[in-house]
Design an enzyme around this catalytic site. Structure first.
Site, short mmCIF file in Angstrom:
data_model
loop_
_atom_site.label_atom_id
_atom_site.label_comp_id
_atom_site.label_asym_id
_atom_site.label_seq_id
_atom_site.Cartn_x
_atom_site.Cartn_y
_atom_site.Cartn_z
N PRO A 74 -13.94 3.29 -53.83
CA PRO A 74 -13.09 2.50 -52.92
C PRO A 74 -12.70 1.16 -53.54
CG PRO A 74 -14.89 3.49 -51.71
CD PRO A 74 -15.15 3.79 -53.15
N GLY B 139 23.45 11.95 -51.72
CA GLY B 139 23.95 11.22 -50.56
C GLY B 139 23.00 11.34 -49.38
N GLU C 295 -3.97 8.68 -63.50
CA GLU C 295 -4.45 8.51 -64.89
C GLU C 295 -4.03 7.16 -65.47
OE1 GLU C 295 -6.54 10.58 -65.84
OE2 GLU C 295 -6.04 12.54 -65.00
#
Ligand SMILES: Cc1cc2nc3c(=O)[nH]c(=O)nc-3n(C[C@H](O)[C@H](O)[C@H](O)COP(=O)(O)OP(=O)(O)OC[C@H]3O[C@@H](n4cnc5c(N)ncnc54)[C@H](O)[C@@H]3O)c2cc1C
Length: 398
Positions: free
Chosen positions: A132, A353, A377
């Site tokens: 984390p 578009g 990576e």
């Protein structure tokens, strides 16, 4: 129509493998990719088909039941697969890195134990460095393996962003160990953690909490991994010796970078194909938009970027196949391929578009998928650091 992404000097075997994969991609992946991606469904049938094609054992030596192919063959296969659906290349990527780590750094016993079953896809690999609190800064790993009196280890910590975290049964896990070394890099060890596939407690002290909900790269799961006193023998240390994990993982990441470059090439290639087709169908101001010079130039620039990225990726793979270190070439290939893929896919999106914004059109999926190429990576900033530092060493003023 395959003028782009051609590779010179391939053997007959390589060409045959690529042909088989291209047919598989066109027939089995492209027609279902949109639906499976939008519903975030694991592509089990596709994975079974890849097993049959031998893709899980592509680079594993023949003595262990694989096809013994080069990194170049692997990268070209990945490019083809990502052209169909990038998530599918993610299913095999971490597996390939773990097999590579075993081939390069595993003990003979570890190779015998895992490689034959990895070649068939029975054992599936995941690769876990991130936590984390860290991704780029691998030296900050805090998950810790503590040595017990009997010589075994107990691992505690939290890992983040495991691609194939649930479907894998073997995780190459980078942790901190106390080797008494001054350098933080020498106090890191890679363990081979066995677990069951699935969510929840998948081995003693190993929990896979659930899928992380992502903007793209759907179908394949990305998870956390919680380790709470996971007991593991010293024989599960990659290569048998602690303190080498960082260097082993960096070697794995180097081939991983060629692999991400190949995925980005596949995405750019598909982006080009979609753009060039749409530009010849859509009419404005009395002619197809491809006849407006601004759109024509866009197509030319997209194709040029596809070619530059493909050639740099191929060169990096070929260098690695000679056994040379190639962190600069892998970094350059990864950076150029991912940045160009991002630009090519966006150009294709602009060509579409308003329809490019509709979920009915494939380019909408590519727009979300391509962003991961900029991160996985190592970000482009990290590639620049690696490339720049190495070049300063080589071009040092005397
Ligand atoms: C979908 C997904 C799947 C993943 N799968 C895996 C996996 O299977 N296994 C695994 O181990 N990891 C995995 N990752 C983690 C991935 O490798 C990291 O997210 C990536 O390395 C970036 O790390 P970070 O997210 O911590 O960003 P940070 O390191 O926090 O970086 C944040 C920003 O700061 C910049 N930055 C950081 N340091 C520097 C510096 N020194 N100089 C200049 N700029 C800098 C970065 O370029 C970036 O722009 C996955 C991530 C995602 C999103």
């Amino acid at each position: 129509m395959t003028r782009l992404c051609q590779t010179e000097g391939l053997s007959e075997d390589q060409s045959e493998i690529l042909k088989a994969v291209r047919v598989f991609v066109d027939e089995q992946i492209i027609p279902v990719a949109q639906e499976l991606e939008h519903s975030d469904t694991y592509p089990q049938e596709i994975v079974d088909g890849l097993k049959e094609l031998g893709v899980f054992g592509l680079t594993i030596p023949e003595e262990f039941g694989g096809l013994g192919e080069s990194l170049l063959t692997y990268a070209l296969v990945v490019e083809e697969i990502a052209r169909g659906w990038m998530s599918v290349s993610g299913v095999i990527n971490t597996h390939f890195i773990v097999a590579y780590l075993l081939m390069q750094h595993g003990t003979e016993e570890q190779k015998q134990k895992y490689l034959p079953r990895m070649a068939t896809g029975e054992v599936r690999g995941a690769f876990s460095m991130s936590e984390p609190g860290l991704g780029s800064d691998v030296s900050a790993v805090s998950t810790k393996a503590t040595k017990q009196d009997d010589g075994s280890y107990s691992i505690t910590g939290q890992k983040m962003w495991l691609t194939n975290g649930a479907s894998s049964t073997l995780v190459a896990l980078l942790v901190k160990t106390d080797e008494g070394a001054e350098s933080v890099y020498k106090n890191m060890t890679t363990f081979l953690v066995e677990k069951e596939a699935g969510f929840g407690e998948t081995a003693q002290g190993v929990t896979v909490p659930g899928k992380i909900d992502k903007m793209g790269y759907k179908g394949v799961e990305t998870t956390e991994l919680i380790l709470e006193g996971h007991q593991i023998g010293a024989d599960q240390i990659l290569g048998g010796e602690p303190g080498k994990g960082f260097f082993q993982m960096m070697d794995g990441v180097e081939v991983g970078r060629v692999n991400v470059a190949a995925r980005a090439c596949g995405l750019a290639w598909r982006g080009f194909e979609l753009g060039v087709a749409y530009a010849q169908q859509r009419k404005t101001f009395g002619k197809v938009i491809a006849e407006h010079q601004a759109v024509l130039f866009r197509i030319a620039e997209m194709a040029t970027k596809v070619e530059v990225a493909h050639n740099m990726m191929v060169r990096a793979a070929r260098l690695k196949d000679t056994g040379r270190r190639m962190d600069v070439e892998a970094g350059m290939a990864k950076m150029v391929a991912s940045e160009y893929a991002n630009e090519v896919v966006e150009d294709s999106f602009r060509i579409h578009g308003g329809y490019g914004y509709s979920k009915e059109y494939e380019i909408e999926r590519l727009m979300r998928e391509v962003k991961f190429m900029l991160i996985g990576e190592g970000t482009s900033d990290i590639q620049k650091m690696i490339i720049g530092r190495q070049l300063l060493k080589e071009y040092k003023l005397k």
